[in-house]
Design an enzyme around this catalytic site. Structure first.
Site, PDB file in Angstrom:
ATOM      1  N   SER A 167       5.171 -19.567  -9.698  1.00 19.82           N
ATOM      2  CA  SER A 167       5.359 -18.170  -9.302  1.00 19.82           C
ATOM      3  C   SER A 167       4.052 -17.650  -8.685  1.00 19.82           C
ATOM      4  O   SER A 167       3.048 -18.376  -8.643  1.00 19.82           O
ATOM      5  CB  SER A 167       5.761 -17.337 -10.513  1.00 19.82           C
ATOM      6  OG  SER A 167       4.767 -17.422 -11.484  1.00 19.82           O
ATOM      7  N   PRO A 180       5.693 -32.011  -6.012  1.00 16.74           N
ATOM      8  CA  PRO A 180       6.341 -30.797  -6.529  1.00 16.74           C
ATOM      9  C   PRO A 180       7.214 -30.117  -5.468  1.00 16.74           C
ATOM     10  O   PRO A 180       8.286 -29.607  -5.773  1.00 16.74           O
ATOM     11  CB  PRO A 180       5.162 -29.894  -6.917  1.00 16.74           C
ATOM     12  CG  PRO A 180       3.994 -30.801  -7.079  1.00 16.74           C
ATOM     13  CD  PRO A 180       4.222 -31.957  -6.157  1.00 16.74           C
ATOM     14  N   CYS A 225      -1.872  12.425  -8.968  1.00 15.00           N
ATOM     15  CA  CYS A 225      -0.843  12.651  -9.978  1.00 15.00           C
ATOM     16  C   CYS A 225      -1.485  12.962 -11.333  1.00 15.00           C
ATOM     17  O   CYS A 225      -2.040  14.037 -11.501  1.00 15.00           O
ATOM     18  CB  CYS A 225       0.128  11.483 -10.024  1.00 15.00           C
ATOM     19  SG  CYS A 225       1.764  12.003 -10.551  1.00 15.00           S
ATOM     20  N   GLU A 272       2.142  16.628 -22.424  1.00 18.93           N
ATOM     21  CA  GLU A 272       2.429  15.195 -22.559  1.00 18.93           C
ATOM     22  C   GLU A 272       1.557  14.591 -23.663  1.00 18.93           C
ATOM     23  O   GLU A 272       1.979  13.707 -24.390  1.00 18.93           O
ATOM     24  CB  GLU A 272       2.167  14.472 -21.225  1.00 18.93           C
ATOM     25  CG  GLU A 272       2.403  12.958 -21.281  1.00 18.93           C
ATOM     26  CD  GLU A 272       2.189  12.244 -19.940  1.00 18.93           C
ATOM     27  OE1 GLU A 272       1.733  12.885 -18.961  1.00 18.93           O
ATOM     28  OE2 GLU A 272       2.486  11.037 -19.887  1.00 18.93           O
ATOM     29  N   HIS A 319       1.888  10.958  -4.652  1.00 15.95           N
ATOM     30  CA  HIS A 319       1.235   9.645  -4.506  1.00 15.95           C
ATOM     31  C   HIS A 319       1.036   9.289  -3.035  1.00 15.95           C
ATOM     32  O   HIS A 319       1.886   8.630  -2.441  1.00 15.95           O
ATOM     33  CB  HIS A 319       2.093   8.568  -5.175  1.00 15.95           C
ATOM     34  CG  HIS A 319       2.092   8.635  -6.655  1.00 15.95           C
ATOM     35  ND1 HIS A 319       1.122   8.019  -7.426  1.00 15.95           N
ATOM     36  CD2 HIS A 319       2.921   9.254  -7.517  1.00 15.95           C
ATOM     37  CE1 HIS A 319       1.367   8.259  -8.705  1.00 15.95           C
ATOM     38  NE2 HIS A 319       2.452   9.007  -8.788  1.00 15.95           N
ATOM     39  N   GLU A 364      -0.794   7.129  -1.810  1.00 10.45           N
ATOM     40  CA  GLU A 364      -1.043   5.698  -1.589  1.00 10.45           C
ATOM     41  C   GLU A 364       0.187   4.936  -1.129  1.00 10.45           C
ATOM     42  O   GLU A 364       0.081   3.816  -0.649  1.00 10.45           O
ATOM     43  CB  GLU A 364      -1.629   5.058  -2.858  1.00 10.45           C
ATOM     44  CG  GLU A 364      -0.682   4.886  -4.036  1.00 10.45           C
ATOM     45  CD  GLU A 364      -0.612   6.102  -4.963  1.00 10.45           C
ATOM     46  OE1 GLU A 364      -0.905   7.228  -4.497  1.00 10.45           O
ATOM     47  OE2 GLU A 364      -0.255   5.933  -6.144  1.00 10.45           O
TER      48      GLU A 364
HETATM   49  N1  GLN Z   1       2.278  11.387 -16.788  1.00  9.33           N
HETATM   50  C1  GLN Z   1       2.250  12.392 -15.768  1.00  9.33           C
HETATM   51  C2  GLN Z   1       3.613  13.006 -15.528  1.00  9.33           C
HETATM   52  O1  GLN Z   1       4.618  12.418 -15.873  1.00  9.33           O
HETATM   53  C3  GLN Z   1       1.685  11.841 -14.475  1.00  9.33           C
HETATM   54  C4  GLN Z   1       2.553  10.809 -13.839  1.00  9.33           C
HETATM   55  C5  GLN Z   1       1.849   9.995 -12.807  1.00  9.33           C
HETATM   56  O2  GLN Z   1       0.636   9.989 -12.734  1.00  9.33           O
HETATM   57  N2  GLN Z   1       2.599   9.244 -12.014  1.00  9.33           N
HETATM   58  O3  GLN Z   1       3.710  14.056 -14.983  1.00  9.33           O
END
Ligand code: GLN
Length: 537
Positions: free
Chosen positions: A13, A190, A380, A404, A506, A508
């Site tokens: 893999s 292989p 985030c 949280e 995000h 990215e």
């Molecule tokens: N834990 C946080 C939330 O749920 C941030 C989530 C994250 O960074 N993707 O809002």
């Protein structure tokens, strides 16, 4: 008529099937073909959304909110083929569809079986990507040939070629040629075994792509061709890309992979002009000859795990390519943070995350970046940590936190959205996928994007608590972007700081080597400035 390419893997893999598939997709696009890509994963989870980054690396999120395998990140970085929830299937998702149909009585009393019901559902998943404007669908099968779980997928693609016509389906098998130092030779056994397993189930690969440390000579190529029942020119070497993954498409092109594919489908009459790879050569040139070097600390829970923040690391590289700087990443596990590790860095990035382990370290890192005026990028959870830090240390709300981590905190500056309060299901229930954001035109982020209306991908449950908005604003935290109705805070920044940006989304997931994300670009440009009198290397 849409053509299909199936990519399987053998021997071991982690051979880089995703990168190989993405590179081929890019080469075909560069020849003028319109492509779609998908991954079929043999595990039972409905999607990787609930899996730990230790198990599976990062969860890659698509525009439509699908939580997918990180290989889809390679697909989006290398190609422009649109990806959706139909680009990502697992055994769990296939079975769920079949079982739902069974409960509705759609199978009319028949016994529901792997063949034909599961294989039909897999074939439907593959067909879902076909379309008038789609020339080629590339389907990567996760796992390794020989695994029990892969069998229904392999059986389905065998049948698919039978249904669609063998001339419309091309099988590529990626294998490893281990090099034995003692005898100084590449071992082909292989690979022979792996191909023979495929042939036992009725799949004859048309092209073998061989991962190898050393180049193949003609004798080795002929031997592999003979034993694996294919022309030796269809044995393509893929030498380890020691320097950068962006070498892979160029290497594969030089060894004729895209040429072989074109010949297979179109007898070399169409799409025969070699692709123009100028932009990719430019990327490699910039990577090889940077003008400066900056060090970016990534302070996160999984900072030592190379795949957990895959897209972030790639995005930093893309911005490095644009700014012609070598971006050296220093991964710092947030639960072991020691501020001296941040002394000489040129930028601090706190990525997304879940759960309270290491959160206090992240908050400390934000404080350091704010006070020392080091460019800061919070993504985030990283943005949420910045809000907590500011509330604690500037507003003096020492107990400020996210619910949280501390559900009964006196100052819940980050809290659950109403829609999330009663959710018990863990999979696919967050705020997911692309959502619009409106930026204020005096902000730093507006300068980066050059636009007030943007759209970015989300994956979170918790939000900035609007009850604290005014106080935070009055103390100097700029709410630089919100949802169009103004209710959800999406971007915060600090005006009296060289570059301090936190985003609830995000970015990215939308960066490409040829088109770096504007915020990563801005962050790295700020890091170069911070480095100031950088040495020319
Ligand atoms: N834990 C946080 C939330 O749920 C941030 C989530 C994250 O960074 N993707 O809002």
């Amino acid at each position: 008529m849409t053509k299909h390419i199936f990519i399987t893997g053998g021997v071991v893999s982690s051979l880089g099937k995703g990168l190989t598939a993405a590179s081929l997709g890019m080469l075909l696009e560069a020849r003028g073909l319109s492509i779609r890509m998908q991954k079929l994963d043999p595990y039972l989870n409905i999607d990787p959304g609930t899996m730990s980054p230790y198990q599976h690396g990062e969860v890659y999120v698509l525009d439509d909110g699908a939580e997918t395998d990180l290989d889809l990140g390679h697909y989006e970085r290398f190609t422009s083929g649109y990806l959706s929830k139909n680009s990502s299937w697992t055994t769990g998702k296939i079975y769920r569809n079949v079982l739902r149909r069974e409960r509705k009585g759609k199978y009319l009393g028949k016994t529901v079986q792997v063949i034909p019901h599961i294989t039909n559902e897999i074939k439907r998943a593959i067909r879902s990507l076909r379309g008038h404007h789609v020339d080629v669908v590339l389907t990567e099968i996760g796992g390794t040939v020989g695994d029990i779980e892969s069998l229904p997928f392999l059986e389905a693609i065998r049948q698919f070629a039978l249904d669609t016509g063998r001339e419309n389906c091309l099988f590529i098998h990626l294998t490893l040629l281990p090099y034995l130092k003692s005898s100084k030779e590449l071992k082909t056994k292989p690979t022979q075994h792996s191909v023979s397993r495929l042939r036992q189930i009725g799949i004859q690969p048309d092209i073998l792509v061989c991962r190898t440390e050393h180049s193949l000579n003609n004798i080795e190529r002929d031997k592999i061709g003979l034993f694996c029942n294919l022309e030796s020119r269809n044995v393509i070497e893929e030498k380890d890309a020691d320097f950068s993954i962006y070498e892979v498409p160029i290497t594969l092109q030089q060894h004729g992979l895209d040429q072989r594919v074109i010949e297979f489908f179109w007898r070399n009459l169409e799409y025969r002009n070699p692709p123009d790879l100028t932009a990719w050569f430019d990327i490699l040139d910039r990577l090889r000859h940077p003008l400066h070097e900056v060090t970016i600390a990534v302070v996160g829970k999984y900072a030592k795990h190379k795949d957990a923040y895959k897209s972030i690391y790639e995005s930093l590289d893309h911005a490095g390519i644009k700014n012609r700087v070598n971006v050296r990443v220093r991964g710092i596990p947030s639960d072991e943070l020691d501020l001296s590790q941040l002394k000489e860095v040129n930028g601090i990035l706190v990525p997304g995350g879940f759960g309270d382990r290491g959160v206090e370290g992240k908050i400390e890192a934000v404080r350091f970046a704010r006070e020392q005026k080091i460019p800061f990028f919070g993504i985030c959870l990283g943005m949420q940590c910045a809000v907590i830090e500011f509330s604690r240390n500037i507003l003096g709300f020492h107990e400020a936190n996210s619910t949280e981590f501390e559900p009964t905190t006196r100052h819940p500056v980050i809290t659950l959205m109403d829609a999330q309060r009663n959710v018990t299901d863990k999979g696919g229930t967050m705020r997911l996928g692309s959502q619009p954001t409106v930026l204020i035109s005096t902000s730093q982020v507006f300068k980066c994007y050059g636009n007030t209306h943007i759209s970015e991908r989300h994956r979170h449950r918790f939000e900035f608590n609007n009850n604290y908005r005014e106080q935070l604003h009055n103390h100097g935290l700029l709410i630089a972007g919100t949802s169009p109705d103004g209710k959800l805070v999406e971007v915060i920044e600090l005006p009296n700081h060289p570059w301090f940006v936190g985003v609830q989304y995000h970015p990215e997931f939308k960066s490409q080597p040829t088109k770096p994300h504007p915020l990563f670009d801005g962050f790295i440009a700020a890091a170069v400035q911070q480095h100031g009198k950088q040495k020319i290397i």
